[in-house]
Design a protein around this motif. Structure first.
Motif, short mmCIF file in Angstrom:
data_model
loop_
_atom_site.label_atom_id
_atom_site.label_comp_id
_atom_site.label_asym_id
_atom_site.label_seq_id
_atom_site.Cartn_x
_atom_site.Cartn_y
_atom_site.Cartn_z
N LYS A 130 0.84 -1.21 0.00
CA LYS A 130 0.00 0.00 0.00
C LYS A 130 0.87 1.25 0.00
O LYS A 130 0.64 2.18 -0.76
N ASP A 131 1.87 1.24 0.87
CA ASP A 131 2.75 2.41 0.96
C ASP A 131 3.61 2.56 -0.28
O ASP A 131 3.80 3.66 -0.79
N LEU A 132 4.13 1.43 -0.75
CA LEU A 132 5.08 1.51 -1.85
C LEU A 132 4.39 1.75 -3.19
O LEU A 132 4.89 2.48 -4.03
N TYR A 133 3.28 1.06 -3.40
CA TYR A 133 2.69 1.08 -4.74
C TYR A 133 1.29 1.68 -4.78
O TYR A 133 0.77 1.99 -5.83
N GLY A 134 0.67 1.80 -3.60
CA GLY A 134 -0.68 2.32 -3.57
C GLY A 134 -1.75 1.27 -3.79
O GLY A 134 -2.92 1.58 -3.95
N TRP A 135 -1.35 0.02 -3.84
CA TRP A 135 -2.33 -1.05 -4.07
C TRP A 135 -2.07 -2.18 -3.08
O TRP A 135 -0.92 -2.57 -2.87
N THR A 136 -3.14 -2.77 -2.52
CA THR A 136 -2.97 -4.01 -1.76
C THR A 136 -3.29 -5.17 -2.69
O THR A 136 -3.94 -4.99 -3.72
N MET A 137 -2.85 -6.38 -2.33
CA MET A 137 -3.15 -7.54 -3.17
C MET A 137 -4.65 -7.76 -3.26
O MET A 137 -5.17 -8.16 -4.30
N ASP A 138 -5.34 -7.50 -2.19
CA ASP A 138 -6.80 -7.66 -2.24
C ASP A 138 -7.38 -6.78 -3.34
O ASP A 138 -8.23 -7.20 -4.13
N GLU A 139 -6.92 -5.54 -3.38
CA GLU A 139 -7.42 -4.61 -4.41
C GLU A 139 -7.02 -5.08 -5.80
O GLU A 139 -7.79 -5.02 -6.75
N ILE A 140 -5.80 -5.58 -5.90
CA ILE A 140 -5.31 -6.03 -7.21
C ILE A 140 -6.14 -7.21 -7.70
O ILE A 140 -6.56 -7.27 -8.86
N VAL A 141 -6.37 -8.18 -6.79
CA VAL A 141 -7.13 -9.36 -7.20
C VAL A 141 -8.54 -8.97 -7.58
O VAL A 141 -9.12 -9.50 -8.52
N LYS A 142 -9.08 -7.99 -6.85
CA LYS A 142 -10.44 -7.53 -7.20
C LYS A 142 -10.46 -7.02 -8.64
O LYS A 142 -11.44 -7.17 -9.34
N MET A 143 -9.37 -6.43 -9.02
CA MET A 143 -9.34 -5.87 -10.36
C MET A 143 -8.99 -6.89 -11.43
O MET A 143 -9.55 -6.90 -12.51
N ILE A 144 -8.01 -7.76 -11.17
CA ILE A 144 -7.54 -8.62 -12.25
C ILE A 144 -8.00 -10.07 -12.15
O ILE A 144 -7.76 -10.86 -13.04
N GLY A 145 -8.61 -10.42 -11.05
CA GLY A 145 -9.07 -11.80 -10.89
C GLY A 145 -7.99 -12.71 -10.35
O GLY A 145 -6.96 -12.27 -9.87
N LEU A 146 -8.23 -14.01 -10.47
CA LEU A 146 -7.34 -14.96 -9.81
C LEU A 146 -6.30 -15.55 -10.74
O LEU A 146 -5.58 -16.47 -10.37
#
Lengths: 355, 460
Positions: A130-146
């Protein structure tokens, strides 16, 4: 292929090393029957020898131990601090943890690392996606799927470790990669045709020409033995698989290696030996190394992979950086059009981190 | 840790490799009319397709194009590597299975064409190469009834006799004749040898070695200059994995090339680019008879590896090809090419032709030493000092000069059993052990051959 098993018809089996205590376990690596104390001793001594023979550390170095809270990194932290004390390595040890932002998995394992900090007396630093990139994995998975989520996480974690290491001002990072991991990687690289990676993946020290070298003290240590050590010593660790990883291709290799180990335990070390011995011409080895134009991190392309992936996330293009046509559009770098739906937070410029 | 994703394509991941993609057959031209092409062979667009190539849905060939495609791969392998030249006499190793049936068929067809050309040609300068067939009878290591094996041999005789003209000599040789004394004596000795090996995988691998030694023996005793094996892509893929698993990463590249000249008679693999599935299909399409002599399923490590590769194939049909392609990028050895012809009786045109096509040697011409049991080249650092061979020529030589894999899975663990083990090993292996540390002089000799005046120098 039983190794030295001494069947004592009298009933109780004695440890084959000290011949005094009752054998409490069979060593997964050698099938020797051994008592607890001798197991600890031989386990620790083998790692000590690996450290010496490969000259992994120098006195006075600051070393960050990649700590996830799992068994490998917990045991690594424990054993390294023990050996540091016992053999006077003269090292300054730290725990370095990466928070990918996976609820129900990472937040729990981070608690374990925080406990390790107290238990082993090693200072802890946590860096978060979150601090480094602005995204958590949860948010990323929500966007790109599994699918492809492991790609994002792996790329981000690598950089995160390096950035954390730079913040801690350490000389090296030690990770808990064990013999099973490396054997799996050798097989995977054969299966997937990656000859360049195949030539590098068995090195015990990597990245010596990059920002922070990394080493793998557990290169010849069996996963089963690490588990046994942690179990008998009652070490505190977190043992759940990442919730986003059930479909990883590595699973094939892992199953196979488990079957192999049952038939012939030394096969794991033999795979690593094969990996070290493969005749790979030096011209196929290294991709040309430069720096990322956007953040200054080490990269063989114009932009480092993390920046490419981030660009994709920020622009709502989850496939950017995935698949064959992975290059950015020629106007990609300059075009900062934002997708109004997703918040766009660029990763911090690395200028301040002295890459 | 390396990435886990099945479709990871991060930049380092596939830089320089072409993978995760079905091989593109000749479909590009074909897909231009939509549905009408579904019912036509993708290559000739005339006949009806009957089968798929490895490419899956896209490559449906008709019978002729399929066969031509496969034969083309064979022919290219033979030509590009100068495997078979006019003065050669090739011995085809025939096991009865589909791969060896196909290689026998293709070699025959090549010979047949050469014969027709010869007959039609007034200037009979280039003779037709000779072909022989060898079948190794391993029934003494299994529990087949003698009826079963006799029927099989009859079938094989029939197959070979039907592949004439030109006629081919058939050798049916029991595996125990690897020992110079044959008959009952040989059977006993073989049994003793195999019983002395406790590891299941070691037993299987030793048997493979004995097979190769016997083929060498048959070939050299009968004047053959090449041994042709039907080893296909699938088998090579399994070998890549199993060699890796046994710690033989260094020698792996020696075993999987088109040509292997380690031995007296070079061994060639013309079907290296053909997957087993295609060979099976060809056998059923063309009605090529297969003699099923199940030598028992592989167990131990070899069995595990075949099941593993099978699972991978099911998940992705081009996996075998990728494995072989990856392993193909490993550096071969200097003996992985056809030795140059120095015989002045061979027409110079042939020699020029062969020179042009032979692979250039890689790197330095090192004098590799070999494991006496499996003939795998040994890495220099693994090789013990040659000073050890002084004095006692018995046990220390064999143990010291064998590769780590053979030391583990073949040689007896108990040192007191070593003497006995040595006494039942075939003579060829013992001889190699004694002279193993003297390197490979044949290559050096090749370089200075033209300046040697006589054969006075003792070839060790």
């Amino acid at each position: 292929m039983e190794a030295d098993s001494k069947p004592k018809k009298s009933g109780a089996r004695l440890c084959c090393v000290c011949n005094q205590n009752r054998a409490a376990l069979k060593r997964p690596k050698t099938l020797e029957q051994i008592c607890r104390e001798c197991f600890y001793a031989v386990f620790e001594e083998e790692i000590h020898q690996v450290i010496l023979e490969n000259q992994l550390f120098k006195p006075g170095e600051r070393i960050a131990i990649g700590a996830s809270g799992g068994k490998d990194s917990t045991v690594l932290a424990y054993v390294l601090s023990e050996l540091n004390r016992r053999h006077n390595y003269g090292l300054d040890l730290f725990l370095l943890s990466v928070d990918e932002g996976i609820t129900g998995y990472r937040d729990d394992s981070l608690e374990t690392v925080k406990r390790n900090e107290l238990q082993y007396g090693l200072p802890l630093k946590i860096v978060s996606y979150k601090d480094l990139y602005g995204w958590t994995m949860d948010e990323i998975v929500k966007m790109i799927g599994l699918k492809n989520n492991c790609t994002f996480c792996g790329v981000f974690r690598r950089q995160a470790l390096d950035r954390g290491a730079a913040l801690l001002k350490v000389d090296k990072v030690a990770t808990g990669h064990n013999a099973d991991d490396i054997a799996e990687t050798v097989l995977l690289n054969i299966l997937r045709g990656d000859i360049a990676r195949l030539s590098r993946c068995t090195s015990i020290i990597t990245g010596e020409d990059g920002p922070i070298p990394r080493c793998k003290p557990f290169k010849y240590t069996y996963e089963k033995e690490i588990v046994m050590y942690a179990y008998f010593k009652k070490l505190d660790y977190f043992s759940t698989k990442c919730i986003y990883s059930p479909n990883a291709y590595r699973g094939f290799a892992r199953e196979f290696i488990k079957d192999l180990e049952r038939t012939r335990p030394r096969a794991i070390l033999d795979i690593i030996k094969s990996g070290e011995d493969f005749r790979i011409s030096t011209t196929t080895k290294m991709p040309e190394q430069g720096t990322c134009e956007r953040c200054g991190y080490i990269s063989s392309q114009k932009w480092c992979k993390a920046c490419v992936l981030l660009e994709g996330l920020n622009r709502g293009l989850p496939k950017l950086g995935i698949g064959r046509n992975q290059g950015l559009n020629s106007d990609g770098k300059k075009d900062r059009k934002r997708d109004s739906r997703t918040p766009s937070i660029e990763s911090k410029q690395c200028g301040s981190l002295e890459f | 840790m390396a990435c886990n994703s099945s479709t990871c394509n991060s930049s380092g991941c596939y830089k320089g490799y072409e993978e995760e993609e079905q091989p593109k057959p000749n479909t590009k031209a074909a897909v231009n009319g939509g549905n009408s092409c579904q019912n036509l062979c993708v290559k000739c667009k005339v006949n009806e397709p009957v089968c798929c190539g490895i490419g899956g849905e896209n490559s449906r060939f008709c019978k002729d194009c399929f066969k031509n495609n496969l034969y083309g791969k064979f022919k290219q392998a033979v030509t590009y590597n100068a495997m078979i030249t006019p003065p050669d006499k090739v011995l085809v190793a025939f096991s009865g299975g589909p791969s060896s049936r196909v290689v026998l068929q293709f070699v025959h067809e090549m010979q047949y064409k050469a014969q027709k050309n010869y007959d039609a040609n007034k200037d009979k300068s280039l003779p037709v190469f000779g072909v022989g067939v060898a079948f190794i009878d391993e029934s003494s290591t299994h529990s087949f009834t003698s009826l079963h094996i006799e029927k099989a041999i009859e079938d094989i005789r029939l197959i070979v006799s039907n592949l004439a003209p030109p006629s081919k000599e058939l050798f049916v040789v029991p595996i125990e004749s690897i020992f110079s004394s044959d008959g009952i004596d040989g059977k006993e000795r073989l049994k003793e040898l195999l019983d002395a090996v406790s590891d299941v995988t070691g037993k299987e691998d030793l048997l493979i070695r004995l097979r190769i030694l016997l083929l060498q023996k048959i070939a050299s005793e009968n004047g053959y200059t090449r041994i042709v094996l039907g080893t296909c892509t699938s088998r090579i893929a399994c070998h890549v994995i199993s060699a890796t698993v046994k710690g033989q990463g260094y020698s792996l590249s020696a075993d999987i090339q088109y040509v292997d000249s380690r031995w007296e008679i070079p061994v060639v693999l013309p079907l290296r680019d053909c997957p087993a599935q295609e060979l099976n299909t060809l056998c059923s399409l063309d009605g090529l008879k297969i003699v099923e002599l199940l030598n028992g399923p592989c167990s131990g490590i070899n069995g595990l590896v075949s099941s593993f590769v099978k699972v991978l194939q099911e998940e992705n049909p081009s996996r075998e090809c990728t494995i072989v392609r990856t392993a193909g990028k490993l550096t071969p050895f200097h003996f992985n090419r056809v030795p140059e012809i120095h015989d002045s009786n061979v027409p110079s045109a042939t020699r020029r032709h062969q020179k042009r096509y032979t692979l250039k040697p890689n790197g330095s011409l090192s004098s590799d030493s070999f494991c006496p049991i499996c003939s795998s080249p040994l890495k220099k650092s693994n090789f013990p000092s040659s000073l050890r061979s002084h004095g006692n020529q018995q046990n220390p030589d064999l143990i010291a000069s064998a590769c780590s894999s053979c030391q583990f899975q073949i040689l007896p663990k108990d040192p007191s059993l070593m003497e006995e083990f040595l006494s039942v090993l075939p003579q060829q292996m013992i001889t190699k052990a004694k002279h193993g540390d003297q390197g490979d002089f044949s290559l050096l000799r090749e370089q200075i051959q033209e300046f040697l005046l006589s054969d006075g120098e003792n070839e060790i």
